[in-house]
Design an enzyme around this catalytic site. Sequence first.
Site, mmCIF file in Angstrom:
data_model
loop_
_atom_site.group_PDB
_atom_site.id
_atom_site.type_symbol
_atom_site.label_atom_id
_atom_site.label_comp_id
_atom_site.label_asym_id
_atom_site.label_seq_id
_atom_site.Cartn_x
_atom_site.Cartn_y
_atom_site.Cartn_z
ATOM 1 N N HIS A 170 36.504 16.171 6.897
ATOM 2 C CA HIS A 170 36.926 14.869 7.419
ATOM 3 C C HIS A 170 38.304 14.531 6.869
ATOM 4 C CE1 HIS A 170 32.698 13.134 8.491
ATOM 5 N NE2 HIS A 170 32.841 14.388 8.887
ATOM 6 N N CYS A 210 32.265 10.291 3.113
ATOM 7 C CA CYS A 210 33.641 9.989 2.725
ATOM 8 C C CYS A 210 33.725 8.830 1.742
ATOM 9 C CB CYS A 210 34.485 9.738 3.963
ATOM 10 S SG CYS A 210 34.712 11.252 4.941
ATOM 11 N N GLU A 254 39.483 11.953 5.335
ATOM 12 C CA GLU A 254 39.509 11.401 3.975
ATOM 13 C C GLU A 254 39.344 12.487 2.923
ATOM 14 O OE1 GLU A 254 37.014 8.346 6.403
ATOM 15 O OE2 GLU A 254 37.571 10.467 6.547
ATOM 16 N N CYS A 275 32.662 7.185 6.584
ATOM 17 C CA CYS A 275 31.229 7.456 6.676
ATOM 18 C C CYS A 275 30.631 7.536 5.267
ATOM 19 C CB CYS A 275 30.986 8.761 7.436
ATOM 20 S SG CYS A 275 31.509 10.242 6.525
#
Length: 158
Positions: free
Chosen positions: A54, A87, A56, A84
């Site tokens: 992801h 993250c 992040e 999420c």
Amino acid sequence: MTDLHLRFMQDAFRLAEKAYEQDEVPVGAVVVFENRIIGRGYNRTEGLNDPTAHAEIIALGAAAEYLGSWRMEETTIYVTLEPCVMCIGAILNARVANIFYGAKDERFGSCGSRYDLVKDNPYIRNVSVVPGIMAEESEALIKMFFKNLREKKNAKNN
């Protein structure tokens, strides 16, 4: 919101556009230290075949390398979509001080939309969360991505 916050979110948004161009869910993130970007990332889950890739996570990894430490107490992360669970866990573990995000994520958002892992954790202190910077643009890009994805799937099935 200051012009500086907007500028950093615009940088994150450009990374989200790069993800979009690569058929990735369009999310971008930057980590800032002393008003300078020290980590950049955009979603790469498809390209890397990695569920943890992801925006992040990639930005935090780059920032940790820059700092020479996984502890990021004086940093700020700007991300185009509410983080999420995975993250936000990484962000909190890294001790990031400030989280700015664009669009809310009603399905997986962990800063208040679906879950609130910042406020619900008695061990987390002094973390600032600011939603809504470039929310409309970020949401529109994500909606366009999923609309195009559905159209491609429908065309393939017909």
